[in-house]
Design an enzyme around this catalytic site. Structure first.
Site, short mmCIF file in Angstrom:
data_model
loop_
_atom_site.label_atom_id
_atom_site.label_comp_id
_atom_site.label_asym_id
_atom_site.label_seq_id
_atom_site.Cartn_x
_atom_site.Cartn_y
_atom_site.Cartn_z
N LEU A 77 0.73 -1.04 0.18
CA LEU A 77 -0.01 0.08 0.14
C LEU A 77 0.97 1.27 0.06
O LEU A 77 1.67 1.42 0.96
CB LEU A 77 -0.95 0.16 1.18
CG LEU A 77 -1.85 -1.06 1.37
CD1 LEU A 77 -2.39 -1.38 2.90
CD2 LEU A 77 -3.09 -1.22 0.29
N THR A 78 0.61 2.10 -1.04
CA THR A 78 1.37 3.26 -1.16
C THR A 78 0.90 4.29 0.09
O THR A 78 0.00 4.42 0.57
CB THR A 78 1.32 3.90 -2.39
OG1 THR A 78 1.46 2.99 -3.55
CG2 THR A 78 2.09 5.42 -2.60
N GLN A 138 7.86 -4.42 -3.45
CA GLN A 138 7.13 -4.07 -4.81
C GLN A 138 8.15 -2.90 -5.56
O GLN A 138 8.31 -2.05 -4.97
CB GLN A 138 5.78 -3.62 -4.43
CG GLN A 138 5.13 -3.72 -5.91
CD GLN A 138 3.57 -3.10 -5.65
OE1 GLN A 138 3.35 -2.10 -5.34
NE2 GLN A 138 2.76 -4.12 -5.97
N CYS A 178 -1.15 -0.38 -10.56
CA CYS A 178 -1.15 1.04 -10.01
C CYS A 178 -1.93 1.70 -11.42
O CYS A 178 -1.62 1.77 -12.28
CB CYS A 178 0.27 1.69 -9.97
SG CYS A 178 0.21 3.42 -9.46
N LYS A 187 1.52 -8.25 -8.97
CA LYS A 187 0.01 -7.99 -8.68
C LYS A 187 -0.53 -6.88 -9.78
O LYS A 187 0.16 -5.98 -10.17
CB LYS A 187 0.31 -6.96 -7.18
CG LYS A 187 -1.23 -6.37 -6.92
CD LYS A 187 -1.05 -5.82 -5.47
CE LYS A 187 -2.30 -5.29 -4.93
NZ LYS A 187 -3.12 -4.49 -5.92
N ASN A 221 -8.08 -10.31 -4.58
CA ASN A 221 -7.87 -9.29 -3.81
C ASN A 221 -9.19 -8.38 -3.88
O ASN A 221 -9.81 -8.18 -5.22
CB ASN A 221 -6.82 -8.54 -4.02
CG ASN A 221 -6.44 -7.05 -3.69
OD1 ASN A 221 -6.16 -6.19 -4.24
ND2 ASN A 221 -6.66 -7.05 -2.22
N GLY A 222 -9.71 -7.80 -2.82
CA GLY A 222 -10.76 -6.93 -3.27
C GLY A 222 -12.04 -7.02 -2.27
O GLY A 222 -12.54 -8.12 -2.24
N ASP A 223 -12.11 -5.99 -1.43
CA ASP A 223 -13.55 -5.64 -0.75
C ASP A 223 -13.46 -6.68 0.14
O ASP A 223 -14.74 -7.18 0.89
CB ASP A 223 -14.94 -5.98 -1.82
CG ASP A 223 -14.70 -4.95 -2.71
OD1 ASP A 223 -14.16 -3.93 -2.38
OD2 ASP A 223 -15.46 -5.20 -3.74
#
Length: 648
Positions: free
Chosen positions: A303-304, A356, A387, A426, A488-490
């Site tokens: 996570l940036t 990453q 991204c 990713k 990945n997601g939610d």
């Protein structure tokens, strides 16, 4: 109250109990919260209003870009930058030192100490910031001399790895660092490209000659003969069609052994995988035996900004299995930028840790992989193919690489060749909503040497609007043979996790925003419970983050300002959590906007505030009053609520 009471949910609105809901026009006065930290400079009463309704993505993006350029956090620096040697009570022997060496002058203008407890002194026996530390009372005598705990200091405790040495930085900046493996590979690639260009040129000439020949033949061939030839060709090319099950998913049975083949069909390719011997084609989600539960891993997404080292430490304590550093640009790493190398730092508690990197050219990515293999301690290197931000996409990085599989193949094959460290990727489903490409790339990833892939169920166009497409992730899983695939997601609750594991055939789940909203999510998943965490427990987690931040960024004024900034960035996600005891229906959904509500106590109400000024006030409980120049604007603005989703 259970998750089966779905009819009582309203589309896009979190189901909070009526007694806790506050009308929009109401203002709730928060009472002073007693803490161990001296808050005499902090106002006793603050007014928190409901967060404004989210704007459309276009308007929001324009405003965010404008604010980010003006922005963001004005870092406070001391009027006099005291030399580090002087700060720790040593003599500076550097003739050209540009920092100040007058300790008495510095102490006269130094800001008031925050408290009497220094986390660095407690853990390491010696504070590396000395007199600059904002908690210097904890390690100075009444007559102003620094205290050292000799027993702890002699242990030489080091909890962070992968730092950039001065010698390494010098070699990278002066282009003196050697890349023998990369040079060999890039030379081979250059030869392949030259041959490919020659072949393309020859093909163009052959095609041009064939066109001229065909035109001359048509001038001498009777019209009825041409029609006959076309008809015969059409008959030869006719192929039987296959009925599709669930859009592009095709299931066929092969021979008497009753093996089943699942195919993902696309415009130009068919990807096949034998999935089981007993398969019911009429069932939309086949009854495939689940893999051993212990093989499932909880992966904290890279996570940036918010995926910093102190935050990852919090998640590890709650049970995250795999962690990954923030996205680092390959070109910046190769230039020896200290700030970029800081993103690669690893805490000793991170037992499975990766970094990453993002880039668009093979020469940069391959060389970066080689230097990382030589200089840092990591378990895998992840390539960012997800991204969506314009700054990265317009330069050809992130999701832009999904449309250049030739270039992407050269990057991955080269990185796999120059290092023994596993290479992972990713990615998102694709660039546009209606043109997914992940199912085409997965078999190629396996051939190129990718060890694991994590698929986010959204396209670049979606950003965070609409729900993640887990059905597509499930379909993509059939295109993979041996390579592990994480979805990945939610994911915001343990029910989400186990539903995806059981129904969508993934080897693990990567969690991003869900961990930011409730970092104890990993513990909930492993214990299979909804944790009704109290406001005091949540505050203790925030206090721990600030302690870890001062260990990582420093306990001087600059370090505390950095810790405050990242704390407020995290609060832009933390405030979205709705306590379990306030919900009519469990669990909380990530796409549901909560109405303005009050908590079960004043602290719980304060922690639910979407006002960034309140986040700064919370930080002052642990980091002291913010400097007058500190202004905070959240960097991450994502539209994740279904009611306000905007289709670009």
């Amino acid at each position: 109250m259970n998750s089966s009471e779905e009819p009582s949910r309203r589309n896009g609105i979190a189901p909070i109990k009526p007694e806790y809901i506050i009308k929009k026009e109401d203002k709730f006065i928060k009472q002073e919260i007693t803490t161990e930290v001296d808050l005499e400079d902090t106002p006793n009463d603050t007014v928190s209003e409901e967060p404004p309704k989210k704007k459309s993505r276009i308007t929001r993006t324009r405003e965010s870009n404008r604010k980010y350029k003006e922005r963001a956090v004005k870092t406070f620096t001391e009027v006099k930058r005291l030399c580090h040697k002087t700060a720790v009570g040593e003599d500076c022997d550097f003739d050209q030192c540009k920092y100040d060496h007058d300790l008495n002058a510095f102490l006269e203008i130094k800001e008031k100490d925050i408290g009497g407890r220094c986390v660095n002194f407690e853990k390491f026996g010696k504070c590396r910031y000395g007199y600059k530390c904002r908690f210097s009372k904890a390690h100075t005598t009444p007559d102003g001399k620094l205290i050292v705990n000799e027993m702890l200091a002699s242990l030489g405790i080091v909890e962070e790895k992968n730092g950039l040495t001065h010698e390494m930085q010098k070699l990278l900046r002066k282009n003196l660092y050697r890349f023998p493996k990369s040079d060999v590979y890039l030379k081979e690639i250059h030869g392949e490209i030259s041959k490919q260009l020659e072949i393309e040129e020859q093909n163009k000439l052959a095609k041009l000659q064939a066109t001229v020949t065909n035109k001359s033949d048509q001038m001498t061939t009777p019209q009825n003969q041409i029609i006959a030839d076309d008809a015969s060709t059409a008959e030869v090319n006719i192929q039987p069609t296959t009925e599709l099950i669930d859009k592009n998913l095709v299931v066929q049975t092969l021979g008497d052994d009753n093996k089943t083949v699942c195919e993902m069909k696309s415009d130009d390719t068919v990807l096949t995988r034998v999935i089981s011997e007993d398969f019911d084609a009429s069932n939309d989600t086949p009854d495939v035996p689940l893999r051993a539960c212990e093989r499932k891993k909880l992966y904290l997404a890279p996570l940036t900004t918010v995926g910093n080292l102190p935050f990852r430490r919090i998640c590890k304590e709650f049970g995250a299995d795999i962690t990954c550093g923030e996205m680092a640009m390959a070109t910046n790493l190769l230039q020896g930028q200290q700030s970029e190398w800081a993103l690669l730092k690893r805490h000793v508690s991170e037992d499975i840790f990766g970094v990453q990197i993002c880039g668009c050219k093979a020469q940069h990515m391959v060389k970066c992989a080689e230097v990382l293999a030589n200089e840092v301690e990591v378990d895998f290197i992840d390539i960012n193919l997800g991204c969506p931000i314009d700054l990265v996409y317009n330069k050809g990085g992130g999701t832009a690489l999904l449309r250049h599989d030739g270039r992407l193949g050269k990057i991955i094959r080269g990185m796999s060749r120059v290092t023994d460290i596993p290479i992972t990727v990713k990615l998102r489903t694709g660039i546009q909503d209606d043109i997914p490409v992940a199912h085409k790339l997965m078999p190629k990833f396996e051939n190129w040497g990718v060890s694991m892939a994590a698929l986010h169920g959204r396209s670049r166009q979606q950003r965070y609007t609409k729900l993640a497409d887990w059905k597509y992730i499930s379909k993509v899983s059939y295109t993979v043979n041996e390579m592990p695939l994480f979805g990945n997601g939610d994911v915001l609750g343990y029910t989400d996790y186990y539903e995806h594991i059981e129904k969508h055939h993934v080897d693990g789940v990567m969690i991003g925003r869900g961990a930011l909203i409730k970092p104890w999510l990993f513990d909930e998943i492993k214990s299979k419970r909804h944790y009704d965490i109290s406001s005091r427990e949540r505050l203790d987690i925030m206090k721990k983050f600030c302690d870890y931040g001062m260990e990582h960024w420093g306990s001087d004024s600059i370090g505390i300002n950095q810790t405050r900034r990242f704390f407020c960035e995290w609060m832009s996600f933390l405030y979205r959590y709705i306590p379990v005891g306030l919900l009519e229906v469990l669990p909380q959904r990530i796409n549901e906007r909560p109405p303005f509500f009050r908590g079960r106590d004043e602290l719980e109400t304060l922690l639910a505030s979407g006002n960034s000024n309140d986040w700064v006030k919370i930080s002052e409980m642990f980091l002291g009053p913010a400097h007058e120049s500190f202004k905070f604007v959240p960097k991450h603005v994502s539209n994740s609520y279904e009611t306000n989703s905007f289709e670009g």
